[in-house]
Write a protein that holds these residues in place. Structure first.
Motif, PDB file in Angstrom:
ATOM      1  N   GLY A  39     -23.279  18.577 -18.734  1.00  0.00           N
ATOM      2  CA  GLY A  39     -22.109  18.672 -19.143  1.00  0.00           C
ATOM      3  C   GLY A  39     -21.138  17.622 -18.747  1.00  0.00           C
ATOM      4  N   LEU A  40     -21.198  16.841 -17.824  1.00  0.00           N
ATOM      5  CA  LEU A  40     -20.530  15.754 -17.374  1.00  0.00           C
ATOM      6  C   LEU A  40     -20.907  14.623 -18.228  1.00  0.00           C
ATOM      7  CD1 LEU A  40     -20.463  16.057 -13.481  1.00  0.00           C
ATOM      8  CD2 LEU A  40     -18.783  16.469 -14.982  1.00  0.00           C
ATOM      9  N   ALA A  41     -22.235  14.327 -18.239  1.00  0.00           N
ATOM     10  CA  ALA A  41     -22.694  13.429 -19.356  1.00  0.00           C
ATOM     11  C   ALA A  41     -22.049  13.387 -20.706  1.00  0.00           C
ATOM     12  CB  ALA A  41     -24.059  13.194 -19.283  1.00  0.00           C
ATOM     13  N   ALA A  42     -22.060  14.706 -21.165  1.00  0.00           N
ATOM     14  CA  ALA A  42     -21.560  14.848 -22.556  1.00  0.00           C
ATOM     15  C   ALA A  42     -20.049  14.519 -22.400  1.00  0.00           C
ATOM     16  CB  ALA A  42     -21.588  16.394 -22.930  1.00  0.00           C
ATOM     17  N   SER A  43     -19.357  14.892 -21.067  1.00  0.00           N
ATOM     18  CA  SER A  43     -17.957  14.534 -21.328  1.00  0.00           C
ATOM     19  C   SER A  43     -17.612  13.160 -21.411  1.00  0.00           C
ATOM     20  CB  SER A  43     -17.480  15.279 -19.824  1.00  0.00           C
ATOM     21  OG  SER A  43     -17.619  16.543 -19.841  1.00  0.00           O
ATOM     22  N   TRP A  44     -18.347  12.340 -20.385  1.00  0.00           N
ATOM     23  CA  TRP A  44     -17.940  10.766 -20.370  1.00  0.00           C
ATOM     24  C   TRP A  44     -18.355  10.040 -21.502  1.00  0.00           C
ATOM     25  CZ3 TRP A  44     -14.265   9.171 -17.547  1.00  0.00           C
ATOM     26  CH2 TRP A  44     -13.584  10.133 -16.417  1.00  0.00           C
ATOM     27  N   PHE A  45     -19.563  10.548 -22.129  1.00  0.00           N
ATOM     28  CA  PHE A  45     -20.000   9.732 -23.313  1.00  0.00           C
ATOM     29  C   PHE A  45     -19.115  10.187 -24.433  1.00  0.00           C
ATOM     30  CE2 PHE A  45     -23.968   8.749 -20.918  1.00  0.00           C
ATOM     31  CZ  PHE A  45     -24.507   7.686 -21.645  1.00  0.00           C
ATOM     32  N   HIS A  46     -18.676  11.258 -24.491  1.00  0.00           N
ATOM     33  CA  HIS A  46     -17.388  11.373 -25.464  1.00  0.00           C
ATOM     34  C   HIS A  46     -16.112  10.918 -25.234  1.00  0.00           C
ATOM     35  CE1 HIS A  46     -14.305  13.939 -27.046  1.00  0.00           C
ATOM     36  NE2 HIS A  46     -14.882  14.393 -28.123  1.00  0.00           N
ATOM     37  N   ALA A  47     -15.856  10.725 -23.812  1.00  0.00           N
ATOM     38  CA  ALA A  47     -14.596   9.733 -23.647  1.00  0.00           C
ATOM     39  C   ALA A  47     -14.931   8.432 -24.102  1.00  0.00           C
ATOM     40  CB  ALA A  47     -14.435   9.961 -21.915  1.00  0.00           C
ATOM     41  N   ALA A  48     -16.354   7.866 -23.899  1.00  0.00           N
ATOM     42  CA  ALA A  48     -16.378   6.554 -24.530  1.00  0.00           C
ATOM     43  C   ALA A  48     -16.153   6.626 -25.899  1.00  0.00           C
ATOM     44  CB  ALA A  48     -18.008   6.047 -24.015  1.00  0.00           C
ATOM     45  N   MET A 118     -21.534  11.095 -30.120  1.00  0.00           N
ATOM     46  CA  MET A 118     -21.745  11.313 -31.457  1.00  0.00           C
ATOM     47  C   MET A 118     -20.464  12.092 -32.014  1.00  0.00           C
ATOM     48  SD  MET A 118     -23.737   9.466 -32.905  1.00  0.00           S
ATOM     49  CE  MET A 118     -22.999   8.267 -31.591  1.00  0.00           C
ATOM     50  N   ILE A 119     -20.075  13.231 -31.260  1.00  0.00           N
ATOM     51  CA  ILE A 119     -19.066  14.107 -31.669  1.00  0.00           C
ATOM     52  C   ILE A 119     -17.874  13.418 -31.707  1.00  0.00           C
ATOM     53  CG2 ILE A 119     -17.602  15.768 -30.571  1.00  0.00           C
ATOM     54  CD1 ILE A 119     -19.940  17.096 -32.045  1.00  0.00           C
ATOM     55  N   SER A 120     -17.607  12.535 -31.039  1.00  0.00           N
ATOM     56  CA  SER A 120     -16.240  11.553 -30.930  1.00  0.00           C
ATOM     57  C   SER A 120     -16.475  10.410 -31.762  1.00  0.00           C
ATOM     58  CB  SER A 120     -15.865  11.230 -29.608  1.00  0.00           C
ATOM     59  OG  SER A 120     -16.742  10.285 -28.992  1.00  0.00           O
ATOM     60  N   VAL A 121     -17.470   9.740 -32.023  1.00  0.00           N
ATOM     61  CA  VAL A 121     -17.669   8.707 -32.511  1.00  0.00           C
ATOM     62  C   VAL A 121     -17.789   8.973 -34.121  1.00  0.00           C
ATOM     63  CG1 VAL A 121     -19.482   6.599 -33.327  1.00  0.00           C
ATOM     64  CG2 VAL A 121     -18.911   7.116 -31.013  1.00  0.00           C
ATOM     65  N   LEU A 122     -18.422  10.140 -34.671  1.00  0.00           N
ATOM     66  CA  LEU A 122     -18.291  10.512 -36.041  1.00  0.00           C
ATOM     67  C   LEU A 122     -17.263  11.289 -36.186  1.00  0.00           C
ATOM     68  CD1 LEU A 122     -22.088  11.259 -36.153  1.00  0.00           C
ATOM     69  CD2 LEU A 122     -20.910   8.978 -36.987  1.00  0.00           C
ATOM     70  N   ASN A 123     -16.131  11.143 -35.871  1.00  0.00           N
ATOM     71  CA  ASN A 123     -14.752  11.787 -36.197  1.00  0.00           C
ATOM     72  C   ASN A 123     -13.886  10.791 -36.427  1.00  0.00           C
ATOM     73  OD1 ASN A 123     -12.778  13.666 -36.206  1.00  0.00           O
ATOM     74  ND2 ASN A 123     -12.601  14.225 -34.310  1.00  0.00           N
ATOM     75  N   PRO A 124     -13.849  10.697 -37.811  1.00  0.00           N
ATOM     76  CA  PRO A 124     -12.467   9.689 -38.343  1.00  0.00           C
ATOM     77  C   PRO A 124     -11.376  10.141 -38.169  1.00  0.00           C
ATOM     78  CG  PRO A 124     -13.784  10.914 -40.049  1.00  0.00           C
ATOM     79  CD  PRO A 124     -14.315  11.180 -38.981  1.00  0.00           C
ATOM     80  N   LYS A 125     -11.050  11.381 -38.067  1.00  0.00           N
ATOM     81  CA  LYS A 125      -9.785  12.094 -37.705  1.00  0.00           C
ATOM     82  C   LYS A 125      -9.180  11.582 -36.632  1.00  0.00           C
ATOM     83  CE  LYS A 125     -10.101  16.122 -40.406  1.00  0.00           C
ATOM     84  NZ  LYS A 125     -10.191  17.526 -40.495  1.00  0.00           N
ATOM     85  N   LEU A 126      -9.871  10.933 -35.478  1.00  0.00           N
ATOM     86  CA  LEU A 126      -9.451  10.508 -34.269  1.00  0.00           C
ATOM     87  C   LEU A 126      -8.766   9.131 -34.747  1.00  0.00           C
ATOM     88  CD1 LEU A 126     -12.318  10.901 -31.674  1.00  0.00           C
ATOM     89  CD2 LEU A 126      -9.869  11.506 -31.657  1.00  0.00           C
ATOM     90  N   ALA A 127      -9.181   8.439 -35.625  1.00  0.00           N
ATOM     91  CA  ALA A 127      -8.550   7.171 -36.053  1.00  0.00           C
ATOM     92  C   ALA A 127      -6.972   7.463 -36.387  1.00  0.00           C
ATOM     93  CB  ALA A 127      -9.359   6.445 -37.100  1.00  0.00           C
ATOM     94  N   ILE A 128      -6.937   8.610 -37.299  1.00  0.00           N
ATOM     95  CA  ILE A 128      -5.654   9.013 -37.830  1.00  0.00           C
ATOM     96  C   ILE A 128      -4.897   9.480 -36.661  1.00  0.00           C
ATOM     97  CG2 ILE A 128      -4.364  10.449 -39.241  1.00  0.00           C
ATOM     98  CD1 ILE A 128      -6.675  10.695 -41.267  1.00  0.00           C
ATOM     99  N   PHE A 129      -5.420  10.005 -35.766  1.00  0.00           N
ATOM    100  CA  PHE A 129      -4.637  10.640 -34.502  1.00  0.00           C
ATOM    101  C   PHE A 129      -4.023   9.342 -33.663  1.00  0.00           C
ATOM    102  CE2 PHE A 129      -4.647  11.313 -29.905  1.00  0.00           C
ATOM    103  CZ  PHE A 129      -3.798  12.326 -29.754  1.00  0.00           C
ATOM    104  N   PHE A 130      -4.916   8.329 -33.432  1.00  0.00           N
ATOM    105  CA  PHE A 130      -4.567   7.276 -32.798  1.00  0.00           C
ATOM    106  C   PHE A 130      -3.285   6.276 -33.404  1.00  0.00           C
ATOM    107  CE2 PHE A 130      -8.547   8.013 -29.995  1.00  0.00           C
ATOM    108  CZ  PHE A 130      -7.544   8.240 -28.899  1.00  0.00           C
ATOM    109  N   ILE A 131      -3.706   6.169 -34.851  1.00  0.00           N
ATOM    110  CA  ILE A 131      -2.720   5.369 -35.522  1.00  0.00           C
ATOM    111  C   ILE A 131      -1.343   6.122 -35.365  1.00  0.00           C
ATOM    112  CG2 ILE A 131      -1.860   4.867 -37.716  1.00  0.00           C
ATOM    113  CD1 ILE A 131      -4.927   4.551 -38.617  1.00  0.00           C
TER     114      ILE A 131
END
Length: 203
Positions: A39-48, A118-131
């Motif tokens: 779970g911690l690995a998933a958390s921090w790779f997601h954060a990356a 991959m859950i975060s990298v393959l989520n283009p909506k993060l781009a819009i959120f951060f913009i």
């Protein structure tokens, strides 16, 4: 960046991280189905992955993704496909009941991290959120230090929040109760992920 501006940024990042979605489902799946370390690995790779989107936004790359309909659709469909794949795996694992913490067939720490990333990298909506988010804080005279602070804030908030989730789930009666219902947890998690993938495709 002033302290007031940073506190505002911090608050928004906290709210964004705490919003339920596929990221929470993946951390739950890895913690309950495998172990706290998974779970911690998933958390921090997601954060990356979140940090990469944040950096891309600040450097202007995410704007290209938003303005290019083809690029956005490609990333969206890749993300939906990955969500569906994880969902099917979770349902199949739940059916066979082989996701108990002591199982010899549990995934590796690296695979858990890859899934989170991959859950975060393959989520283009993060781009819009951060913009939308960073446009409120970036000024023409913003230097590299300000950019690094904003990137680090987004990534650290995400990693710390999901680490807290993983740690809470891996202690005491909460984890034991979830483990006893691991098949139900995995089927629900898988169903949520597949539903989210379908929602992405149909929008």
């Amino acid at each position: 960046m002033t302290l007031t501006a940073w506190l505002s940024l911090l608050a928004i990042c906290c709210l964004g991280a705490m919003s339920p979605g596929p990221s929470l489902a993946v951390v739950l799946k890895q913690t309950v189905g495998n172990s706290r370390r998974h779970g911690l690995a998933a958390s921090w790779f997601h954060a990356a992955g979140v940090g990469l989107w944040a950096f891309a936004t600040i450097s202007g790359l995410a704007i290209l993704v938003e303005q290019s309909e083809i690029a956005f659709k490609i990333i969206t469909w890749l993300g939906a496909g990955y969500l569906a794949w994880i969902g099917v795996k979770a349902i199949r694992a739940g059916r066979s009941g082989n996701l108990e913490v002591e199982s010899t067939e549990k995934g590796t720490i690296l695979s858990a991290g890859f899934e989170g990333a991959m859950i975060s990298v393959l989520n283009p909506k993060l781009a819009i959120f951060f913009i939308a988010l960073f446009s409120q804080f970036i000024s023409p005279d913003a230097g590299i230090v300000d950019q690094l602070i904003m990137t680090a804030t987004a990534a650290l908030v995400d990693g710390i929040w999901y680490s807290i989730v993983a740690l809470l789930l891996s202690h005491g009666p909460v984890l034991k109760a979830l483990q006893r219902r691991s098949q139900l947890v995995n089927r629900l998690t898988g169903g949520i992920l597949i539903a989210l993938a379908a929602r992405v495709v149909t929008l």
